[in-house]
Design a protein around this motif. Structure first.
Motif, mmCIF file in Angstrom:
data_model
loop_
_atom_site.group_PDB
_atom_site.id
_atom_site.type_symbol
_atom_site.label_atom_id
_atom_site.label_comp_id
_atom_site.label_asym_id
_atom_site.label_seq_id
_atom_site.Cartn_x
_atom_site.Cartn_y
_atom_site.Cartn_z
ATOM 1 N N ALA A 127 15.121 -33.495 6.389
ATOM 2 C CA ALA A 127 15.086 -32.493 5.319
ATOM 3 C C ALA A 127 16.317 -31.595 5.452
ATOM 4 O O ALA A 127 16.293 -30.584 6.155
ATOM 5 N N VAL A 128 17.398 -31.979 4.801
ATOM 6 C CA VAL A 128 18.641 -31.219 4.849
ATOM 7 C C VAL A 128 18.597 -30.116 3.803
ATOM 8 O O VAL A 128 18.414 -30.380 2.614
ATOM 9 N N GLY A 180 21.983 -36.468 7.661
ATOM 10 C CA GLY A 180 22.762 -35.585 8.517
ATOM 11 C C GLY A 180 23.293 -34.432 7.708
ATOM 12 O O GLY A 180 23.180 -34.405 6.471
ATOM 13 N N SER A 181 23.862 -33.445 8.388
ATOM 14 C CA SER A 181 24.309 -32.240 7.692
ATOM 15 C C SER A 181 25.754 -31.850 8.006
ATOM 16 O O SER A 181 26.284 -30.929 7.390
ATOM 17 N N LYS A 182 26.416 -32.535 8.939
ATOM 18 C CA LYS A 182 27.781 -32.160 9.319
ATOM 19 C C LYS A 182 28.801 -32.903 8.460
ATOM 20 O O LYS A 182 28.823 -34.134 8.432
ATOM 21 N N ILE A 183 29.646 -32.131 7.766
ATOM 22 C CA ILE A 183 30.694 -32.679 6.907
ATOM 23 C C ILE A 183 32.040 -32.481 7.608
ATOM 24 O O ILE A 183 32.474 -31.343 7.785
ATOM 25 N N LEU A 241 26.881 -39.523 4.628
ATOM 26 C CA LEU A 241 25.679 -38.880 5.169
ATOM 27 C C LEU A 241 24.421 -39.249 4.395
ATOM 28 O O LEU A 241 23.314 -38.973 4.849
ATOM 29 N N SER A 242 24.591 -39.867 3.254
ATOM 30 C CA SER A 242 23.442 -40.122 2.395
ATOM 31 C C SER A 242 22.615 -41.306 2.884
ATOM 32 O O SER A 242 23.151 -42.340 3.292
#
Length: 314
Positions: free
Chosen positions: A8-9, A171-174, A187-188
């Motif tokens: 759950a981002v 994930g959440s790190k770009i 990340l999708s």
């Protein structure tokens, strides 16, 4: 990534330039702030001068003032957040803000490419049809062309929001400083193949199509150079187009480097450097390339400063 890894981002973390020393990041943030303020002030000055002086209220400067207005918003969409990241370390963005930045970044870019076509058409008419210029480039047509550029730019990119809102993420790190496509899609957990295909069609039809139209206008324009009766005429025509050509080289060159090369063939560092050229350096140079080195604009600026000085110190 599979669907089983979905989390759950609620926000993304932009890594920016983690390889830079913290002190160097602070220095870079100050340089960025100075460039951003110069960009805003320079482009705002162009808009102000075109609005207040009737000598600059021509189709050419009407288009330039619209481009200046666009550049203010284009660089603001990325530079402000980058400055905050470098100066304070606050590098998180909510999903809605991330998607909004992604949409405006590409919509404003699309609008710019259409505006560049319009400006090349204006240059073509001015040089190739000088006697008919006033009859062709009427105020109503100029307004319609600009409105069409803005509407098309934002409407053509509206599909992105619909697709982005349907994605789920693992994930959440770009690993970037802006809301770009490639790191987001990686990340999708969802299938992004359709969005990749649509983006590819968009690049080939809109960006490359606008480039072809622009080049066609300039080829026709340059063909007139050979038959101009005097060297002074050729010099004047070349001066009219030179600033536009510099802008085209930077705008199309950076975009093609970013979005037509396969992601695996371009290093992340190279991608971020080119993105900096596109989002920071290009808008910074725009006022100087187009107007602030133009004798007419400098004369109007000097006149405006003299009037303001007279009012302040009578």
């Amino acid at each position: 990534m599979g669907a089983e890894n979905e989390i759950a981002v609620t926000e993304f973390i932009l890594e920016g330039f983690p390889e830079l020393d913290p002190r160097l990041q602070v220095f870079f943030s100050q340089v960025l702030l100075l460039m951003y303020l110069t960009t805003v002030m320079g482009n705002a000055t162009i808009i102000f001068l075109v609005c207040v002086d009737h000598h600059l209220q021509t189709p050419r400067y009407f288009f330039i003032s619209n481009l200046a207005f666009l550049e203010i918003w284009f660089t603001s969409s990325t530079s402000i957040k980058l400055f905050v990241m470098l100066s304070s370390g606050q590098n998180t963005l909510s999903l809605s803000i991330y998607f909004a930045q992604n949409y405006f970044y590409f919509a404003l870019g699309c609008t710019e490419f259409i505006l560049l076509v319009v400006m090349s058409f204006d240059c073509y008419v001015a040089i190739c049809q000088p006697l008919l210029y006033a009859a062709i480039m009427k105020p109503q047509l100029c307004v319609h062309l600009v409105v069409a550029a803005w509407v098309l730019g934002f409407v053509l990119l509206s599909y992105r929001l619909l697709f982005l809102l349907e994605l789920s993420f693992c994930g959440s790190k770009i690993p970037h400083f802006l809301c770009d496509n490639s790191p987001l899609f990686k990340l999708s957990c969802s299938d992004t193949s359709l969005l990749w295909k649509i983006d590819s069609v968009f690049i080939s039809r809109v960006v490359l199509g606008s480039l072809c139209l622009t080049l066609a206008f300039y080829i026709a324009t340059f063909s007139v150079f050979c038959i101009l009766p005097a060297a002074s005429g050729r010099k004047k025509a070349l001066t009219t187009c030179s600033s536009h050509l510099i802008t085209l080289s930077i705008a199309y060159g950076s975009f093609i480097a970013l979005y037509t090369c396969p992601a695996e063939d371009v290093s992340l560092r190279t991608n971020r450097i080119v993105a900096l050229l596109n989002t920071v350096l290009y808008p910074f140079l725009n006022p100087f390339i187009y107007s602030l080195r133009n004798k007419s604009v400098i004369l109007v600026l000097s006149r405006s400063i003299a009037k303001a000085r007279t009012k302040l110190f009578p």
